[in-house]
Design a protein around this motif. Structure first.
Motif, PDB file in Angstrom:
ATOM      1  N   LEU A  76      13.294  -0.817   6.521  1.00 11.12           N
ATOM      2  CA  LEU A  76      13.624  -0.034   7.719  1.00 11.12           C
ATOM      3  C   LEU A  76      12.549   1.016   7.930  1.00 11.12           C
ATOM      4  N   VAL A  77      12.082   1.128   9.170  1.00  9.44           N
ATOM      5  CA  VAL A  77      10.992   2.052   9.486  1.00  9.44           C
ATOM      6  C   VAL A  77      11.401   2.938  10.658  1.00  9.44           C
ATOM      7  N   PRO A  78      12.102   4.051  10.387  1.00 11.84           N
ATOM      8  CA  PRO A  78      12.422   4.984  11.472  1.00 11.84           C
ATOM      9  C   PRO A  78      11.187   5.771  11.895  1.00 11.84           C
ATOM     10  N   ILE A  79      11.040   5.952  13.203  1.00 10.88           N
ATOM     11  CA  ILE A  79       9.967   6.781  13.742  1.00 10.88           C
ATOM     12  C   ILE A  79      10.477   8.219  13.794  1.00 10.88           C
ATOM     13  N   LEU A  80       9.770   9.109  13.113  1.00  6.07           N
ATOM     14  CA  LEU A  80      10.192  10.506  13.073  1.00  6.07           C
ATOM     15  C   LEU A  80       9.972  11.163  14.433  1.00  6.07           C
ATOM     16  N   ARG A  81      10.907  12.006  14.883  1.00  4.98           N
ATOM     17  CA  ARG A  81      12.148  12.406  14.243  1.00  4.98           C
ATOM     18  C   ARG A  81      13.331  11.530  14.631  1.00  4.98           C
ATOM     19  N   ALA A  99      14.687  -0.749   1.612  1.00  4.75           N
ATOM     20  CA  ALA A  99      13.689   0.306   1.462  1.00  4.75           C
ATOM     21  C   ALA A  99      13.464   0.957   2.827  1.00  4.75           C
ATOM     22  N   ILE A 100      13.265   2.277   2.808  1.00  6.99           N
ATOM     23  CA  ILE A 100      13.062   3.031   4.044  1.00  6.99           C
ATOM     24  C   ILE A 100      11.687   3.686   3.990  1.00  6.99           C
ATOM     25  N   TYR A 101      10.847   3.336   4.959  1.00  8.57           N
ATOM     26  CA  TYR A 101       9.511   3.917   5.060  1.00  8.57           C
ATOM     27  C   TYR A 101       9.391   4.613   6.417  1.00  8.57           C
ATOM     28  N   HIS A 102       8.899   5.839   6.394  1.00 11.30           N
ATOM     29  CA  HIS A 102       8.856   6.642   7.613  1.00 11.30           C
ATOM     30  C   HIS A 102       7.464   6.631   8.238  1.00 11.30           C
ATOM     31  N   LEU A 103       7.442   6.577   9.563  1.00  6.22           N
ATOM     32  CA  LEU A 103       6.214   6.777  10.323  1.00  6.22           C
ATOM     33  C   LEU A 103       6.409   7.986  11.224  1.00  6.22           C
ATOM     34  N   ASN A 120       4.272   6.805   5.126  1.00  8.51           N
ATOM     35  CA  ASN A 120       4.519   6.643   3.692  1.00  8.51           C
ATOM     36  C   ASN A 120       4.721   5.174   3.302  1.00  8.51           C
ATOM     37  N   LEU A 121       4.067   4.260   4.059  1.00 13.03           N
ATOM     38  CA  LEU A 121       4.061   2.857   3.653  1.00 13.03           C
ATOM     39  C   LEU A 121       3.314   2.730   2.335  1.00 13.03           C
ATOM     40  N   PRO A 122       3.860   2.028   1.372  1.00 11.27           N
ATOM     41  CA  PRO A 122       3.169   1.888   0.087  1.00 11.27           C
ATOM     42  C   PRO A 122       1.923   1.020   0.213  1.00 11.27           C
ATOM     43  N   THR A 123       0.974   1.265  -0.653  1.00 11.67           N
ATOM     44  CA  THR A 123      -0.259   0.493  -0.672  1.00 11.67           C
ATOM     45  C   THR A 123       0.023  -0.922  -1.180  1.00 11.67           C
ATOM     46  N   ALA A 126      -4.213  -7.656  -1.951  1.00 13.73           N
ATOM     47  CA  ALA A 126      -4.332  -9.030  -1.467  1.00 13.73           C
ATOM     48  C   ALA A 126      -3.531  -9.999  -2.325  1.00 13.73           C
ATOM     49  N   ASN A 127      -3.294  -9.654  -3.581  1.00 17.61           N
ATOM     50  CA  ASN A 127      -2.614 -10.559  -4.514  1.00 17.61           C
ATOM     51  C   ASN A 127      -1.103 -10.332  -4.583  1.00 17.61           C
ATOM     52  N   SER A 128      -0.622  -9.277  -3.924  1.00 14.76           N
ATOM     53  CA  SER A 128       0.795  -8.925  -4.054  1.00 14.76           C
ATOM     54  C   SER A 128       1.685  -9.653  -3.066  1.00 14.76           C
ATOM     55  N   GLY A 129       1.110 -10.365  -2.097  1.00 16.56           N
ATOM     56  CA  GLY A 129       1.910 -11.054  -1.094  1.00 16.56           C
ATOM     57  C   GLY A 129       2.389 -10.110  -0.018  1.00 16.56           C
ATOM     58  N   PRO A 130       3.103 -10.627   0.988  1.00 14.39           N
ATOM     59  CA  PRO A 130       3.594  -9.780   2.083  1.00 14.39           C
ATOM     60  C   PRO A 130       4.505  -8.679   1.555  1.00 14.39           C
ATOM     61  N   PRO A 131       4.362  -7.453   2.048  1.00 15.01           N
ATOM     62  CA  PRO A 131       5.211  -6.361   1.567  1.00 15.01           C
ATOM     63  C   PRO A 131       6.665  -6.488   2.012  1.00 15.01           C
ATOM     64  N   ALA A 132       6.906  -7.249   3.084  1.00 13.44           N
ATOM     65  CA  ALA A 132       8.269  -7.447   3.574  1.00 13.44           C
ATOM     66  C   ALA A 132       8.288  -8.662   4.484  1.00 13.44           C
TER      67      ALA A 132
END
Length: 220
Positions: A76-81, A99-103, A120-123, A126-132
């Protein structure tokens, strides 16, 4: 466009009329945003998620049954505020917490261009695959579409497979711009669409500044 979905639920339409009213106070505003978001979440997730069997359980009658869960990894990516006002409805509907990541994005007043001030999207590597598998952008309004497009670009570059952009209200030109940004990867779900925005980028007839209404910062 085929990737734009506007709710036709009578309760959404009635609650949106209440939310529009200048007589609706902050407590009622927060409640209505959550309630409308719950309807939109149910509509959006019904067509975007699939299930898989994860095991076997025992019912209250002692019978065996297949345990199912959502197959996709959802963030979930809520746009602040103001996106925070929609967060609880979506998180409560999902069978397991996401998981909640804010933009943090705001519109520069002179140009109405989006400016990112927090991410605050995590880094990823290339080897970790799609983050979501699915990222759900939460923002109560799509006005010019600039903020939505910036968020879509950020998540696409981050590597998500699919995006749902969910808003309570959008202006027609801005909604079209957002839907055109990545049409094969983005589905847009809204409570309603209004025809236009003012020169200052406010939706007409709109909801006013929903962030100010949610957080009691009117006149700041």
């Amino acid at each position: 466009m085929s990737n734009i979905h506007v709710s036709q639920h009578p309760c959404v339409r009635a609650k949106l009329s209440q939310l529009r009213s200048s007589a609706t106070g902050p407590r009622e505003t927060r409640a209505l945003v959550t309630e409308i978001s719950s309807f939109l979440a149910a509509e959006a997730l019904a067509t975007s998620l699939t299930t898989i069997q994860t095991g076997e359980g025992t019912s209250a009658l002692g019978e065996k049954y297949a345990v199912e869960d959502v197959a996709e990894k959802v963030v979930l990516v809520p746009i602040l505020r103001s996106g925070l006002g929609m967060l609880e409805a979506f998180n409560n509907l999902l069978p397991t917490p996401a998981a909640i990541y804010h933009l943090g994005l705001f519109r520069e007043k002179a140009t109405l261009s989006p400016v990112e001030y927090y991410n605050n999207l995590p880094t990823t590597s290339a080897n970790s695959g799609p983050p979501a598998d699915l990222a759900i952008i939460l923002d109560p309004v799509i006005a010019t579409g600039g903020t939505a497009i910036a968020a879509i670009q950020t998540l696409k570059e981050w590597g998500v497979k699919k995006i749902i952009l969910c808003s309570i209200l959008g202006a027609k030109p801005g909604v079209n711009h957002a839907a055109e940004e990545w049409p094969e990867g983005v589905e847009v779900y809204l409570g309603a669409i209004d025809p236009k925005t003012t020169p200052q980028g406010m939706i007409v007839p709109g909801l006013g500044d929903i962030g100010d209404r949610l957080f009691l910062t009117i006149g700041k």
